[in-house]
Design a protein around this motif. Structure first.
Motif, PDB file in Angstrom:
ATOM      1  N   ASP A  84       5.791  -6.070   3.053  1.00 22.66           N
ATOM      2  CA  ASP A  84       5.742  -7.484   3.420  1.00 22.66           C
ATOM      3  C   ASP A  84       4.359  -8.091   3.212  1.00 22.66           C
ATOM      4  O   ASP A  84       4.238  -9.184   2.653  1.00 22.66           O
ATOM      5  N   GLU A  85       3.304  -7.405   3.648  1.00 20.64           N
ATOM      6  CA  GLU A  85       1.966  -7.984   3.515  1.00 20.64           C
ATOM      7  C   GLU A  85       1.422  -7.872   2.098  1.00 20.64           C
ATOM      8  O   GLU A  85       0.417  -8.505   1.763  1.00 20.64           O
ATOM      9  N   LEU A  86       2.063  -7.062   1.263  1.00 20.25           N
ATOM     10  CA  LEU A  86       1.616  -6.916  -0.132  1.00 20.25           C
ATOM     11  C   LEU A  86       2.490  -7.714  -1.106  1.00 20.25           C
ATOM     12  O   LEU A  86       2.386  -7.519  -2.326  1.00 20.25           O
ATOM     13  N   LYS A  87       3.317  -8.621  -0.607  1.00 22.06           N
ATOM     14  CA  LYS A  87       4.217  -9.372  -1.490  1.00 22.06           C
ATOM     15  C   LYS A  87       3.492 -10.114  -2.608  1.00 22.06           C
ATOM     16  O   LYS A  87       3.955 -10.107  -3.758  1.00 22.06           O
ATOM     17  N   PRO A  88       2.344 -10.765  -2.363  1.00 25.78           N
ATOM     18  CA  PRO A  88       1.656 -11.433  -3.479  1.00 25.78           C
ATOM     19  C   PRO A  88       1.206 -10.458  -4.562  1.00 25.78           C
ATOM     20  O   PRO A  88       1.267 -10.776  -5.752  1.00 25.78           O
ATOM     21  N   VAL A  89       0.773  -9.266  -4.154  1.00 23.27           N
ATOM     22  CA  VAL A  89       0.348  -8.260  -5.131  1.00 23.27           C
ATOM     23  C   VAL A  89       1.556  -7.757  -5.926  1.00 23.27           C
ATOM     24  O   VAL A  89       1.490  -7.623  -7.157  1.00 23.27           O
ATOM     25  N   LEU A  90       2.664  -7.495  -5.227  1.00 16.47           N
ATOM     26  CA  LEU A  90       3.857  -6.993  -5.919  1.00 16.47           C
ATOM     27  C   LEU A  90       4.436  -8.051  -6.851  1.00 16.47           C
ATOM     28  O   LEU A  90       4.962  -7.718  -7.919  1.00 16.47           O
ATOM     29  N   ALA A  91       4.344  -9.323  -6.454  1.00 14.36           N
ATOM     30  CA  ALA A  91       4.799 -10.402  -7.337  1.00 14.36           C
ATOM     31  C   ALA A  91       3.951 -10.446  -8.603  1.00 14.36           C
ATOM     32  O   ALA A  91       4.459 -10.669  -9.707  1.00 14.36           O
ATOM     33  N   TRP A  92       2.637 -10.223  -8.453  1.00 13.47           N
ATOM     34  CA  TRP A  92       1.741 -10.153  -9.613  1.00 13.47           C
ATOM     35  C   TRP A  92       2.148  -8.996 -10.513  1.00 13.47           C
ATOM     36  O   TRP A  92       2.182  -9.136 -11.745  1.00 13.47           O
ATOM     37  N   CYS A  93       2.457  -7.861  -9.915  1.00 14.42           N
ATOM     38  CA  CYS A  93       2.876  -6.695 -10.704  1.00 14.42           C
ATOM     39  C   CYS A  93       4.140  -6.994 -11.498  1.00 14.42           C
ATOM     40  O   CYS A  93       4.243  -6.671 -12.684  1.00 14.42           O
ATOM     41  N   ALA A  94       5.115  -7.614 -10.837  1.00 12.33           N
ATOM     42  CA  ALA A  94       6.377  -7.933 -11.518  1.00 12.33           C
ATOM     43  C   ALA A  94       6.147  -8.915 -12.663  1.00 12.33           C
ATOM     44  O   ALA A  94       6.702  -8.765 -13.755  1.00 12.33           O
ATOM     45  N   LYS A  95       5.306  -9.921 -12.423  1.00  9.13           N
ATOM     46  CA  LYS A  95       5.034 -10.937 -13.437  1.00  9.13           C
ATOM     47  C   LYS A  95       4.319 -10.349 -14.640  1.00  9.13           C
ATOM     48  O   LYS A  95       4.556 -10.759 -15.781  1.00  9.13           O
ATOM     49  N   ASN A  96       3.436  -9.379 -14.384  1.00  6.88           N
ATOM     50  CA  ASN A  96       2.615  -8.816 -15.457  1.00  6.88           C
ATOM     51  C   ASN A  96       3.088  -7.445 -15.922  1.00  6.88           C
ATOM     52  O   ASN A  96       2.355  -6.748 -16.630  1.00  6.88           O
ATOM     53  N   ARG A  97       4.295  -7.087 -15.516  1.00  5.42           N
ATOM     54  CA  ARG A  97       4.922  -5.839 -15.945  1.00  5.42           C
ATOM     55  C   ARG A  97       4.054  -4.629 -15.617  1.00  5.42           C
ATOM     56  O   ARG A  97       3.885  -3.705 -16.430  1.00  5.42           O
ATOM     57  N   LEU A  98       3.495  -4.637 -14.425  1.00  6.40           N
ATOM     58  CA  LEU A  98       2.732  -3.495 -13.925  1.00  6.40           C
ATOM     59  C   LEU A  98       3.595  -2.722 -12.933  1.00  6.40           C
ATOM     60  O   LEU A  98       4.361  -3.311 -12.175  1.00  6.40           O
ATOM     61  N   GLY A  99       3.437  -1.414 -12.942  1.00  6.40           N
ATOM     62  CA  GLY A  99       4.256  -0.592 -12.066  1.00  6.40           C
ATOM     63  C   GLY A  99       3.757  -0.572 -10.640  1.00  6.40           C
ATOM     64  O   GLY A  99       2.559  -0.606 -10.375  1.00  6.40           O
ATOM     65  N   TYR A 100       4.705  -0.550  -9.708  1.00  7.07           N
ATOM     66  CA  TYR A 100       4.362  -0.258  -8.316  1.00  7.07           C
ATOM     67  C   TYR A 100       5.411   0.703  -7.776  1.00  7.07           C
ATOM     68  O   TYR A 100       6.578   0.657  -8.162  1.00  7.07           O
ATOM     69  N   ARG A 101       4.972   1.594  -6.899  1.00 12.03           N
ATOM     70  CA  ARG A 101       5.857   2.611  -6.359  1.00 12.03           C
ATOM     71  C   ARG A 101       5.778   2.646  -4.836  1.00 12.03           C
ATOM     72  O   ARG A 101       4.679   2.646  -4.276  1.00 12.03           O
ATOM     73  N   VAL A 102       6.918   2.669  -4.211  1.00 18.04           N
ATOM     74  CA  VAL A 102       6.995   2.881  -2.768  1.00 18.04           C
ATOM     75  C   VAL A 102       7.062   4.391  -2.547  1.00 18.04           C
ATOM     76  O   VAL A 102       7.954   5.057  -3.064  1.00 18.04           O
ATOM     77  N   VAL A 103       6.090   4.915  -1.808  1.00 19.60           N
ATOM     78  CA  VAL A 103       5.946   6.362  -1.675  1.00 19.60           C
ATOM     79  C   VAL A 103       5.899   6.760  -0.208  1.00 19.60           C
ATOM     80  O   VAL A 103       5.885   5.910   0.685  1.00 19.60           O
ATOM     81  N   GLU A 104       5.857   8.039   0.037  1.00 14.77           N
ATOM     82  CA  GLU A 104       5.724   8.577   1.389  1.00 14.77           C
ATOM     83  C   GLU A 104       4.239   8.798   1.721  1.00 14.77           C
ATOM     84  O   GLU A 104       3.383   8.845   0.832  1.00 14.77           O
ATOM     85  N   ASN A 105       3.958   8.952   2.987  1.00 13.85           N
ATOM     86  CA  ASN A 105       2.585   9.144   3.437  1.00 13.85           C
ATOM     87  C   ASN A 105       1.944  10.384   2.808  1.00 13.85           C
ATOM     88  O   ASN A 105       0.780  10.367   2.415  1.00 13.85           O
ATOM     89  N   THR A 106       2.722  11.457   2.683  1.00 17.16           N
ATOM     90  CA  THR A 106       2.185  12.686   2.099  1.00 17.16           C
ATOM     91  C   THR A 106       1.827  12.497   0.625  1.00 17.16           C
ATOM     92  O   THR A 106       0.884  13.130   0.128  1.00 17.16           O
ATOM     93  N   ASP A 107       2.572  11.629  -0.062  1.00 14.92           N
ATOM     94  CA  ASP A 107       2.245  11.345  -1.461  1.00 14.92           C
ATOM     95  C   ASP A 107       0.897  10.640  -1.573  1.00 14.92           C
ATOM     96  O   ASP A 107       0.082  10.950  -2.454  1.00 14.92           O
TER      97      ASP A 107
END
Length: 294
Positions: A84-107
């Motif tokens: 939720d707090e990273l929505k502007p960053v994730l929107a930038w990633c989607a717009k610029n075709r950059l990858g983002y991954r939702v991961v676990e704490n251990t990762d």
């Protein structure tokens, strides 16, 4: 969460990892031939430093980097709780075709080699250090107030990060290190700096004696901080344009650098301990400079 910890993008949307183009390589600074050392200064070999991408972690460090240079972002790894707090960053990633991954704490523990990642890791292009001429070009011309920091032998990333945080708080114009220094911005230093690493420029100098001469020509007074036998900090007037020199704990700064300084400053105290560490010393001296010149 699904059983696969490496979710990519949003359900029902194409994966941003497909058709990803390779980022352009950053231009490297031209090599400069080593000049003979000036009297009193030893010639030290350069230290090979990492290039390419840097893994930043910690919420403030990552958001500060994104705010100042979003085009350097290459990948984002985050916990689901940060979405939720990273929505502007994730929107930038989607717009610029950059990858983002939702991961676990251990990762994230493994990616950052730290448990202090605060649920977020950015892969960013590493910024190339400046030359001294470039750094001076970013400062107000003489006789305007300007503070620079020179680090001699400092190598601990946590101390470096704490110093960068203080430097940003007290509006230092940049940090200078010798070309032979192994000191460089790391994920650990940036996290401790809490965003300060993005606000303070880093410059490397090839020839220390030449750099000192260039700084004096630009109107700076060189003030070396020493644990003892210096002028007492609180009874010494610092110049409007000052370069504060700090040495490593234990070894301190080189004798040649102390000898070349215009002032030698010591922080008075109880004497119950030998001295403060570099991060604490820097905060005290930077704060006093701010008080005097403001």
């Amino acid at each position: 969460m699904s059983d696969n910890p490496w979710k990519s993008g949003k359900p029902g949307q194409p994966s941003p990892w497909k058709s990803r183009t390779k980022p352009p390589e950053r231009a490297r600074a031209p090599e400069v031939a080593d000049a003979p050392p000036e009297q009193g200064f030893e010639s030290r070999p350069r230290v090979a430093r990492p290039s390419g991408e840097l893994r930043l972690y910690g919420l403030n460090a990552c958001l500060a980097a994104f705010a100042r240079r979003p085009n350097d972002l290459r990948k984002v790894y985050l916990l689901e709780s940060r979405i939720d707090e990273l929505k502007p960053v994730l929107a930038w990633c989607a717009k610029n075709r950059l990858g983002y991954r939702v991961v676990e704490n251990t990762d994230l523990d493994k990616l950052t080699a730290s448990r202090h990642h605060e649920g977020l890791c950015f892969e960013m292009l590493r910024q190339a250090p400046l030359g001294l001429t470039e750094l001076l070009g970013m400062q107000e011309p003489a006789p305007a107030r300007s503070l620079l920091i020179w680090l001699d032998g400092v190598g601990n990333p946590h101390n470096f990060g704490a110093l960068l945080r203080s430097a940003a708080h007290f509006a230092a114009g940049g940090v200078i290190v010798p070309a032979a220094s192994s000191l460089d911005l790391s994920g650990a230093a940036a996290r401790v700096a809490e965003g300060g690493a993005e606000m303070v420029a880093l410059a490397r100098v090839e020839d220390e004696a030449v750099a000192l001469s260039q700084l004096r020509e630009a109107g700076y007074t060189i003030a070396a901080t020493v644990p003892r036998e210096g002028q007492e900090l609180y009874s010494t007037r610092m110049a409007q344009r000052t370069v504060l020199v700090f040495g490593a704990e234990g070894e301190g700064m080189s004798a040649a650098l102390i000898e070349a300084a215009d002032q030698r400053l010591s922080i008075p105290g109880s004497g119950l301990v030998d001295s403060l560490n570099i991060a604490a010393s820097a905060a005290v001296v930077l704060g006093e400079y701010w008080r005097q010149t403001r």
